[in-house]
Design an enzyme around this catalytic site. Structure first.
Site, PDB file in Angstrom:
ATOM      1  N   CYS A 106       0.829  -1.210   0.000  1.00 15.20           N
ATOM      2  CA  CYS A 106       0.000   0.000   0.000  1.00 15.20           C
ATOM      3  C   CYS A 106       0.867   1.266   0.000  1.00 15.20           C
ATOM      4  CB  CYS A 106      -0.926   0.006   1.215  1.00 15.20           C
ATOM      5  SG  CYS A 106      -2.039  -1.403   1.203  1.00 15.20           S
ATOM      6  N   CYS A 135      -2.978  -0.698  -3.873  1.00 14.74           N
ATOM      7  CA  CYS A 135      -3.722  -0.357  -2.668  1.00 14.74           C
ATOM      8  C   CYS A 135      -3.251   0.966  -2.093  1.00 14.74           C
ATOM      9  CB  CYS A 135      -3.591  -1.560  -1.739  1.00 14.74           C
ATOM     10  SG  CYS A 135      -3.181  -1.329  -0.073  1.00 14.74           S
TER      11      CYS A 135
END
Ligand code: APR
Length: 249
Positions: free
Chosen positions: A74, A155
């Site tokens: 992420c 993400c």
């Protein structure tokens, strides 16, 4: 004569060795610890070996992706289109972002050409179809499949470096536009930042019409922003050890 024959044989042998993909694949793979590289090689090979090199579909690489899946990192994933050199120069020097070519599969196959042949269990590195010779060639299908899986793992805040010196920075035929953007899903992906790399004679700006298309294609809920950054600034930033991640633009 014996020496000549010997050295000629050795030379040919070495030259043949140079073109072999398996040793390159395995040695690059071994740099990533904790993987069964022989198993990954087997999954790779099954995609195209003994096949017509123009009939290798994208899905042929599903077992390979399953054998070496992409981790979701992420806020660290970096995509690109027509900015390969500047992007990889940046990721090599600064450990801020991860591109497909920094992952196991991407780094193992970056820059390589391969194909099979019907009736043979060998891998060839010459005489293979080029990128545009036929759509379902082994190399192109691999990059399409890997790019799809890499984008599916995206993400948080995602970054893309686009080329501000070309007519269409977001080109519909690019892998970034045709494969990757479609797979960014809100709310897993929260933001997309376009870093538009500009040169002295840049033609495109953040107002470029193709970037409007990009905004339109984005899943609703993903925040969009765009920043024009001179290439020289990106290069200076990647070489400056005092600048931390996230403050280059
Ligand atoms: N001939 C040969 N190779 C090509 C061609 C072509 N016509 N088109 C694309 N490629 C291959 C090359 O290896 C090239 O470096 O794809 C790479 C990227 O092409 P670009 O047009 O610069 O960008 P794009 O198609 O958007 O692909 C880059 O996909 O690889 C993923 O995650 C990566 O975000 C990145 C994106």
């Amino acid at each position: 004569l014996v020496i000549t024959v010997l050295s000629l044989g050795l030379g040919l042998g070495l030259r043949r060795e140079k073109h072999q993909i398996k040793p390159v694949f395995l040695s690059r793979c071994e740099k990533f610890s904790g993987n069964n590289c022989q198993k990954i090689w087997d999954a790779f090979q099954q995609a195209y070996v003994n096949q017509d090199p123009c009939k290798v579909p994208v899905e042929a690489y599903d077992p390979l992706i399953a054998a070496a899946p992409f981790k979701s990192e992420c806020n660290r994933m970096l995509f690109w289109s027509k900015t390969k050199d500047v992007v990889h120069d940046f990721t090599e020097k600064k450990d801020c972002f991860i591109t497909l070519e920094d992952t196991l599969l991407g780094s193992v196959l970056d820059g390589l050409t391969w194909c099979g042949k019907e009736g043979s269990s060998d891998t060839f590195t010459t005489g293979c179809p080029g990128w545009t010779d036929c759509e379902n060639n082994p190399v192109r299908s691999f990059w399409n499949r890997a790019s799809a899986a890499f984008a599916e793992a995206a993400c948080g805040a995602v970054t893309v470096m686009l080329n501000g010196s070309i007519a269409t920075p977001f080109h519909p035929a690019s892998i970034f536009a045709s494969v990757e953007v479609k797979r960014f899903k809100a709310p897993i992906v929260t933001n997309l930042t376009v870093v538009l790399v500009t040169e002295k004679h840049n033609v495109a700006r953040c107002t470029d019409p193709s970037l409007k298309d990009l905004r339109k294609e984005l899943d609703k809920g993903i925040q969009y922003n765009c920043k024009e950054v001179p290439r020289s600034e990106i290069e200076a930033c990647s070489s400056n050890p005092n600048i931390t991640c996230g403050t280059c633009w």
